[in-house]
Design a protein around this motif. Structure first.
Motif, short mmCIF file in Angstrom:
data_model
loop_
_atom_site.label_atom_id
_atom_site.label_comp_id
_atom_site.label_asym_id
_atom_site.label_seq_id
_atom_site.Cartn_x
_atom_site.Cartn_y
_atom_site.Cartn_z
N THR A 136 0.88 -0.24 -19.72
CA THR A 136 1.91 0.25 -18.81
C THR A 136 1.31 0.75 -17.51
N LYS A 137 0.18 1.42 -17.59
CA LYS A 137 -0.47 1.95 -16.39
C LYS A 137 -0.83 0.83 -15.42
N LEU A 138 -1.33 -0.29 -15.94
CA LEU A 138 -1.69 -1.42 -15.09
C LEU A 138 -0.45 -2.01 -14.42
N CYS A 139 0.63 -2.18 -15.17
CA CYS A 139 1.87 -2.71 -14.59
C CYS A 139 2.35 -1.80 -13.47
N SER A 140 2.28 -0.50 -13.70
CA SER A 140 2.70 0.47 -12.68
C SER A 140 1.83 0.36 -11.44
N GLU A 141 0.51 0.23 -11.62
CA GLU A 141 -0.40 0.12 -10.48
C GLU A 141 -0.15 -1.16 -9.68
N ILE A 142 0.06 -2.27 -10.36
CA ILE A 142 0.33 -3.54 -9.67
C ILE A 142 1.62 -3.42 -8.87
N THR A 143 2.65 -2.83 -9.48
CA THR A 143 3.93 -2.68 -8.80
C THR A 143 3.80 -1.80 -7.56
N LYS A 144 3.10 -0.67 -7.70
CA LYS A 144 2.99 0.25 -6.56
C LYS A 144 2.15 -0.30 -5.43
N GLU A 145 1.24 -1.20 -5.73
CA GLU A 145 0.41 -1.81 -4.69
C GLU A 145 1.11 -3.00 -4.04
N SER A 146 2.21 -3.43 -4.63
CA SER A 146 2.85 -4.64 -4.13
C SER A 146 3.54 -4.41 -2.79
N LEU A 147 3.63 -5.48 -2.05
CA LEU A 147 4.30 -5.45 -0.76
C LEU A 147 5.77 -5.08 -0.94
N PHE A 148 6.37 -5.60 -2.00
CA PHE A 148 7.76 -5.31 -2.31
C PHE A 148 7.99 -3.81 -2.45
N HIS A 149 7.18 -3.16 -3.26
CA HIS A 149 7.35 -1.73 -3.49
C HIS A 149 7.12 -0.95 -2.20
N LYS A 150 6.08 -1.29 -1.46
CA LYS A 150 5.78 -0.57 -0.23
C LYS A 150 6.92 -0.70 0.78
N ALA A 151 7.45 -1.90 0.94
CA ALA A 151 8.53 -2.11 1.91
C ALA A 151 9.80 -1.35 1.51
N TYR A 152 10.15 -1.43 0.25
CA TYR A 152 11.37 -0.76 -0.20
C TYR A 152 11.20 0.76 -0.24
N ALA A 153 10.02 1.22 -0.60
CA ALA A 153 9.79 2.66 -0.63
C ALA A 153 9.92 3.26 0.75
N VAL A 154 9.39 2.61 1.76
CA VAL A 154 9.48 3.13 3.13
C VAL A 154 10.92 3.18 3.60
N ARG A 155 11.65 2.14 3.31
CA ARG A 155 13.02 2.06 3.84
C ARG A 155 14.05 2.81 3.03
N TYR A 156 13.93 2.81 1.70
CA TYR A 156 15.02 3.32 0.88
C TYR A 156 14.70 4.56 0.05
N PHE A 157 13.46 4.76 -0.36
CA PHE A 157 13.15 5.96 -1.15
C PHE A 157 11.79 6.50 -0.76
N SER A 158 11.74 7.02 0.46
CA SER A 158 10.48 7.50 1.02
C SER A 158 9.92 8.72 0.28
#
Length: 193
Positions: free
Chosen positions: A56-78
């Motif tokens: 689970t930790k690896l899946c979480s790390e991959i997701t948080k490093e992804s472009l998708f997560h970074k883009a959505y985090a900045v715009r919608y849940f900073s």
């Protein structure tokens, strides 16, 4: 696999990171970035996932490093918390779908107590079987005591023992709730909720 499962999958994380760094993500439209992430980055761990359960930790790390997560985090849940994110102004079609699904998750889900810092005592569902905790307060004194607390579940956990502060829990809730709360196990390692 050996003793360290996480170390066995480090190569997958590195491949995902290298693949995403090699692309110029800022040159793509919103839809292009989503397709890039789904088609390329998520295809890398597919083979390993077909044979092994990825930590689970690896899946979480991959997701948080992804472009998708970074883009959505900045715009919608900073603030970093997807569960309290708002729809926002002029949301993308993809975000609107995620936001709708998030609302279903929140309605049917329950917080898992880690360190208690993200869970509001009365406003969040965190005790199994009790959705409206305002009705479960012990007495009139409970509301006064609640005002003295931080209002986060963290304030009900003893910082020294990383276990429930039974005096606070018993003073705040009726005995039925207390019995359920003491069966919950806060994460003693300090992991977040």
């Amino acid at each position: 696999m050996g003793r360290s499962i996480s170390r066995a999958f480090v190569g997958i994380k590195n491949k995902v990171r290298l693949k995403l760094q090699g692309w110029k993500g800022n040159m793509f439209s919103q839809g292009g970035r989503e397709i890039l992430l789904k088609a390329v980055a998520l295809a890398i761990p597919s083979y390993a996932m077909s044979y092994f359960k990825i930590p689970t930790k690896l899946c979480s790390e991959i997701t948080k490093e992804s472009l998708f997560h970074k883009a959505y985090a900045v715009r919608y849940f900073s603030d970093g918390n997807l569960l309290i994110a708002s729809l926002g102004g002029n949301p993308s079609y993809a975000w609107r779908g995620i936001w709708e699904a998030k609302n279903l998750l929140v309605q049917g889900g329950r917080w898992n107590v880690g360190d208690g810092s993200l869970i509001h005592i009365l406003n969040d569902a965190w005790i199994p079987g009790f959705q409206n905790l305002r009705q479960e307060l012990g007495d009139e004194q409970s509301m006064e005591q609640l005002c003295q607390l931080d209002n986060q579940v963290l304030s009900l956990i003893d910082p020294g023992t990383k276990w429930w502060d039974l005096a606070k829990v018993k003073a705040l809730f009726n005995p039925n709730v207390v019995d359920v709360v003491i069966r919950l196990h806060p994460n003693h390692t300090g992991a977040i909720d």
